[in-house]
Structure formats: structure tokens, C-alpha cells
Enzyme design. Structure first.
Site, PDB file in Angstrom:
ATOM      1  N   SER A   4       0.933  -1.587  -0.131  1.00 20.96           N
ATOM      2  CA  SER A   4       0.233   0.175  -0.196  1.00 20.96           C
ATOM      3  C   SER A   4       0.607   1.694  -0.551  1.00 20.96           C
ATOM      4  CB  SER A   4      -1.083  -0.017   1.228  1.00 20.96           C
ATOM      5  OG  SER A   4      -1.876  -0.599   1.286  1.00 20.96           O
ATOM      6  N   LYS A  57      -0.368   3.422  -2.681  1.00 22.69           N
ATOM      7  CA  LYS A  57      -1.526   4.696  -3.061  1.00 22.69           C
ATOM      8  C   LYS A  57      -0.340   6.035  -2.081  1.00 22.69           C
ATOM      9  CE  LYS A  57      -4.870   1.887   0.171  1.00 22.69           C
ATOM     10  NZ  LYS A  57      -4.058   0.851  -0.665  1.00 22.69           N
ATOM     11  N   ASP A  91      -9.010 -12.254  -3.499  1.00 23.39           N
ATOM     12  CA  ASP A  91      -9.097 -11.019  -2.870  1.00 23.39           C
ATOM     13  C   ASP A  91     -10.462 -10.714  -2.927  1.00 23.39           C
ATOM     14  OD1 ASP A  91      -6.683 -11.133  -1.877  1.00 23.39           O
ATOM     15  OD2 ASP A  91      -5.978 -10.391  -3.751  1.00 23.39           O
ATOM     16  N   SER A 102      -5.765   3.139   4.358  1.00 23.49           N
ATOM     17  CA  SER A 102      -5.355   2.290   3.386  1.00 23.49           C
ATOM     18  C   SER A 102      -6.802   1.545   2.281  1.00 23.49           C
ATOM     19  CB  SER A 102      -4.556   0.683   3.777  1.00 23.49           C
ATOM     20  OG  SER A 102      -3.490   0.759   2.940  1.00 23.49           O
ATOM     21  N   ASN A 103      -7.256   2.726   2.089  1.00 23.70           N
ATOM     22  CA  ASN A 103      -8.955   2.128   1.602  1.00 23.70           C
ATOM     23  C   ASN A 103      -8.399   1.471  -0.557  1.00 23.70           C
ATOM     24  OD1 ASN A 103     -11.069   1.907  -0.534  1.00 23.70           O
ATOM     25  ND2 ASN A 103     -12.038   2.327   1.668  1.00 23.70           N
ATOM     26  N   ASN A 104      -8.200   0.483  -0.620  1.00 23.02           N
ATOM     27  CA  ASN A 104      -7.829  -0.247  -1.623  1.00 23.02           C
ATOM     28  C   ASN A 104      -9.010   0.431  -2.646  1.00 23.02           C
ATOM     29  OD1 ASN A 104      -5.690  -1.339  -0.972  1.00 23.02           O
ATOM     30  ND2 ASN A 104      -6.485  -2.734  -1.107  1.00 23.02           N
ATOM     31  N   HIS A 162       0.848  -8.295  -7.229  1.00 23.74           N
ATOM     32  CA  HIS A 162       2.299  -8.297  -6.650  1.00 23.74           C
ATOM     33  C   HIS A 162       2.744  -8.229  -7.520  1.00 23.74           C
ATOM     34  CE1 HIS A 162       2.110 -10.947  -3.064  1.00 23.74           C
ATOM     35  NE2 HIS A 162       0.961 -10.759  -2.853  1.00 23.74           N
ATOM     36  N   THR A 176       1.481   2.693   5.595  1.00 26.91           N
ATOM     37  CA  THR A 176       1.779   1.443   5.801  1.00 26.91           C
ATOM     38  C   THR A 176       1.230   0.741   4.984  1.00 26.91           C
ATOM     39  OG1 THR A 176      -0.112   1.071   6.925  1.00 26.91           O
ATOM     40  CG2 THR A 176       1.388   2.484   8.069  1.00 26.91           C
ATOM     41  N   GLY A 177       2.395  -0.863   4.755  1.00 23.36           N
ATOM     42  CA  GLY A 177       1.986  -1.519   3.159  1.00 23.36           C
ATOM     43  C   GLY A 177       2.213  -2.645   4.079  1.00 23.36           C
ATOM     44  N   LEU A 195       1.662  -7.188   1.988  1.00 21.49           N
ATOM     45  CA  LEU A 195       0.675  -7.733   1.116  1.00 21.49           C
ATOM     46  C   LEU A 195       1.417  -8.845   2.335  1.00 21.49           C
ATOM     47  CD1 LEU A 195       1.183  -6.682  -2.305  1.00 21.49           C
ATOM     48  CD2 LEU A 195      -1.114  -7.017  -1.578  1.00 21.49           C
TER      49      LEU A 195
END
Length: 493
Positions: free
Chosen positions: A79, A82, A172, A324-326, A376, A436-437, A439
Site C-alpha cells: 500500500s 497509495k 481477493d 488504506s482504502n483499496n 504483486h 503503511t503497507g 501484502l
């Protein structure tokens, strides 16, 4: 004569001081000590065995490197992507931009009857909630409409019909962070997780089966409840998942007596979801219709009856970046890509790259596949992230960008965001403002840190190949504490 000589000496000293460069956070001979301490930690940290740590730390004003390791290695940023998206959408749309959702018709209102079709037109508002849909139907009722002779049509043609970015995995698709993207979509609350329904599971019941409630209440989805209630001391494992390609949510596993759990689940086909809710709310408002409820495009000559405007972009950035809204990220990408055709990922990413080129970032050395960082396949270096963070400080909209970033140790959700529980027991609380991020196998943290003497550094820490991405924040926090302590030591010695 003495007075003249003193003036000459004073002037010479002033000239000399002006010629000496400001040190900012750099003190000669001390950076090697910081480097040694960081690298000793990286070598000893067993959780980094087999992983790659890309780190770049620089003076926020000059961009001068203070520490680097693998800073030019392309990494999966999660993330932290972003950061690029937020900068690009602020540049393209401006902080005051508002998104619109319209209700229109191709007919006329006569004696409480709308003679024609009713169109609900989405234009990419990422903040529309089901309550907003209810309000629109009440406003139609207030216009005196109680019957529609035509169809109810949901128009999402502001964007193309690609619902998922190219690297989204099917697992996902049921998660709130992987929800399908549409120009017409709603969320169940003020977190604005678009295209989702909130599922609450409660074991406050005398039955052996927990009670289920969805927000909004809708029969667009069906719930299959296979979960059971167990004793308070027993282990629990509750799972809430939507069946792939369907709108069936399956709840399985166990929940302890007296407990409540909730999950935001992405629906299958968000435009149809909005249409279904809108039709239900029309009925609740006492408005009937003769035709079908379907999707389609409104004619260009249709007349706008209602126009709902979102909060300005500067406000929407808060849930986007803090939480952190995708979904917001991907809608922003499609929005900036919308020029002479519906918004889409390729054009939006190209528009982002165009802005990054203006900042003199090497876009030919980047891999950008989406706006959220869910892919990814994304590849960004730590130095590219710190370069972005350094250069955008000169933009007029930078204060809004800064305000959107999570603040370390701030317990208020819309201040601390994803950093609200980090650095709470250290001097870095309130002194780290960063994104932040996370996966699978990836953890990242990039942003700004204020030193004890008030200077700012920019930093990027991107960890790839972790056996457990949950270890990432511990490593990142330790690294930043090392940097903070050593920079303070530089000034004190």
C-alpha cells in the site's frame, strides 16, 4: 580606526558563515556509526533471513542520503503505492474536487407521475453510502413523484466495465480490500469500503447458532450460516467468505458465547447491488414503477432531477490514506484516466506516470499495475518513494497530502489510522507521519520523521520475502528507532 576594523572583521565573519552550508541532520563522522548499528541489526535479525530489506533515508529538505541499502532494487511496495496515487489525484483533480451522483429522466413529471425512465448515474464517487441512496429516494418523493411509467436504470458508464485490476486473485474478490470497481457503488458505513456489505455475527443468544445481521439489510446477498457457538474458554475459528462468482456469503466455524464479530464482504457485481438497493428504497418511499430495473446508459439529453455531491477530495483522502482504502485508490486511478472515454486502469496509470515524469522520477524504471498496491507485480524502489516524498513538499496541495497520512501513536482513528497502535511507547509517537503497507510476504513503511531537534527526514523501508508479513512492523519500528536515536546522538556530540 578600531571601529572600522571591527566592522570589516564582523562583515567577513558574516560572509564566512553564509558560505558554510547548513548541516541539517548531517554531522561529519557520525553517519558511519548509524550505518554500522543499522547493518548490525539487519544482519542479526533472524526474521529477515532469506528476505530483502530496501531502505532509503534522506534529509527532507535537501534530499541528501543519510542511509541506504538496496535503495535502487525494485520491490513490491504494497500500500505504499497509495503515496503515488494520492499525489497524482491531488495534482490532476485538486483538493476541492467533488464527485457527483445524479438522478435523471428522459421524461416529464405530471400530476405525481414521471412519464419516462428514471436514471441513477454514477460518476465515480467513492464515498456514496446506502443511506445516501435512501436520501435520494426521499428527495424524489419530495418532488411529488409517486409513480414512474418507465424503467429504473443504473448507469455506471462513467468508468469502463473492468471490475478488477489485472493482477487481482480470485481469493481477493470476496474481501473488502479486493472489491470490484464501478463508477456506481456504495458502502455500508463511513469507512467507505465501496461495494461491500457489513456482516455481524453475534453469539448473544440462547441458541447454539449465532445470529446474523447485515448492513445494509438486503436480499441481494444470501447468507448460509453454518457457524456454531462454543464455550467461552474454547478455541474459536470463525470464517466469513463469499462464494466465488456468486452473492452467497458462507459463515462457518465457531464463535465464543457472548462474543460478536464482524466482517466487510465484497459483493459480486456492485452496480447491480446499487440498483437492487435503490429499487428497494423507491418502494419504501412509496414510489412505484411499471418497467424493469436494469443497467444501461442515460441518454445525453436526459434532465437532471437530483445531484448528490461528495465531500471535497481533501476530506476523502482521510479514509483513503488513514485506513488504506483499496477501492478508493482504484476509483481515483480510473477517474484521472477519464478524458475522452470512460475511466480505465491503463489511461489512469498513464496519467499518473505523466505526473511522475514532471517530478523527474524515472517511470521507465517502475512497474505500476494498479493504484492500491494490491498487485504483486508492482515494482518501486525505496529511493523512488523518498524522492516523491521530497519533491511533493513544494506542491500547493501538499498540506492535504500530509494531513492524510497516518500519525504514529495517535489513538484517534482518523488521525493515527493504521499507525495508531505503533510507537506508542517511544519518542517517535506523533513524530512519524507515514503510509503503511502489507501484502503476503511484504511489509512497508514510507513517510516523514521529525528528529529531536525539529528537522525532518524522509524514509522508505520496504521488506519483501518475509515468511510472515506480520513481522514487518516490528522490524520497521526498530529501524526507525535506531535512526531517530542516532540522529539525536549526532547533534548531541
Amino acid at each position: 580606526m578600531l571601529r572600522i576594523l571591527l566592522r570589516i572583521l564582523a562583515g567577513g565573519l558574516l560572509l564566512f558563515l553564509c558560505m558554510v552550508p547548513r548541516t541539517h541532520v548531517h554531522v561529519a563522522g557520525k553517519e558511519d556509526m548509524m550505518k554500522e548499528r543499522i547493518e548490525n541489526y539487519l544482519t542479526a535479525e533472524e526474521r529477515l533471513l532469506g528476505a530483502v530489506a530496501a531502505i532509503h533515508i534522506a534529509d527532507a529538505e535537501t534530499g541528501k542520503t543519510l542511509y541506504e541499502q538496496h535503495a535502487d532494487v525494485r520491490m513490491r511496495p504494497a500500500s505504499n503505492m497509495k503515496l503515488l496515487t494520492a499525489a497524482a489525484v491531488l495534482h490532476e483533480l485538486g483538493p476541492s474536487h467533488q464527485f457527483q451522483t445524479k438522478v435523471a429522466t428522459d421524461g416529464l413529471i405530471k400530476n405525481g407521475k414521471l412519464e419516462g425512465n428514471l436514471y441513477l448515474i454514477g460518476q465515480g464517487d467513492p464515498s456514496l453510502t446506502y443511506q445516501d441512496l435512501q436520501q435520494l429516494t426521499i428527495q424524489l418523493q419530495n418532488l411529488g413523484i409517486h409513480h414512474i411509467s418507465g424503467d429504473i436504470i443504473a448507469d455506471d458508464t462513467w468508468f469502463d466495465q473492468e471490475r478488477y485490476s489485472e493482477d487481482t486473485t480470485w481469493k481477493d474478490e470476496s474481501a473488502y480490500y479486493g472489491a470490484a470497481i464501478s463508477a456506481l457503488t456504495v458502502s455500508p458505513d463511513e469507512d467507505h469500503d465501496t461495494g461491500t456489505v457489513k456482516v455481524e455475527v453475534s453469539a448473544d443468544t440462547s441458541s447454539q447458532i449465532p445470529a446474523i445481521r447485515t448492513t445494509p439489510a438486503t436480499d441481494y446477498i444470501t447468507v448460509r450460516n453454518n457457524a456454531v457457538i462454543v464455550g467461552e474458554q474454547e478455541e474459536t475459528d470463525l470464517e466469513i467468505v463469499r462464494t466465488h462468482g456468486e452473492n452467497e456469503i458462507v459463515i462457518s466455524g465457531s464463535i465464543a458465547k457472548g462474543e460478536k464479530e464482524q466482517e466487510w464482504v465484497a459483493v459480486w457485481e456492485p452496480t447491480e447491488y446499487v440498483l437492487h438497493l435503490f429499487a428497494d428504497y423507491l418502494t419504501e418511499a412509496g414510489i412505484s414503477w411499471e418497467g424493469a430495473a436494469k443497467t444501461g446508459a442515460a441518454p445525453s439529453q436526459s434532465q437532471t432531477l437530483l445531484n448528490r455531491e461528495s465531500a471535497p477530495l481533501e476530506e476523502l483522502l482521510l479514509p483513503f490514506m488513514k485506513l488504506s482504502n483499496n477501492g478508493h485508490a482504484e476509483m481515483f486511478i480510473k477517474q484521472i484516466g477519464r478524458k475522452d472515454k470512460p475511466g480505465n486502469w491503463p489511461d489512469g496509470i498513464e496519467q499518473m506516470k505523466h505526473y511522475l515524469k514532471q517530478l523527474q522520477l524515472p517511470v521507465e524504471q517502475m512497474i505500476i499495475r494498479d493504484g492500491s498496491g494490491l498487485s504483486h507485480a508492482n515494482g518501486i524502489t525505496a529511493r523512488q518513494l523518498t524522492t516523491l516524498l521530497t519533491k511533493i513538499q513544494k506542491e500547493t496541495w501538499f498540506p492535504y497530502f500530509w494531513r492524510s497520512l497516518p500519525i504514529a501513536g495517535e489513538p484517534e482513528r482518523m488521525l493515527g489510522g493504521t499507525l495508531r497502535s505503533r510507537f506508542t511507547d517511544s519518542e517517535l509517537a506523533s513524530n512519524v507521519t507515514a503510509k503503511t503497507g502489507t501484502l503476503t510476504g511484504v511489509s512497508s513503511l514510507s513517510g516523514y520523521m521529525k528528529t529531536k531537534t525539529g528537522e525532518q527526514v524522509v524514509f522508505s523501508i520496504v521488506l519483501n520475502g518475509l515468511l510472515d508479513e506480520e513481522d514487518g512492523p516490528v522490524i520497521e519500528d526498530h529501524l526507525l528507532k535506531l535512526v531517530y536515536d542516532n540522529l539525536n546522538s549526532m547533534h548531541n556530540n
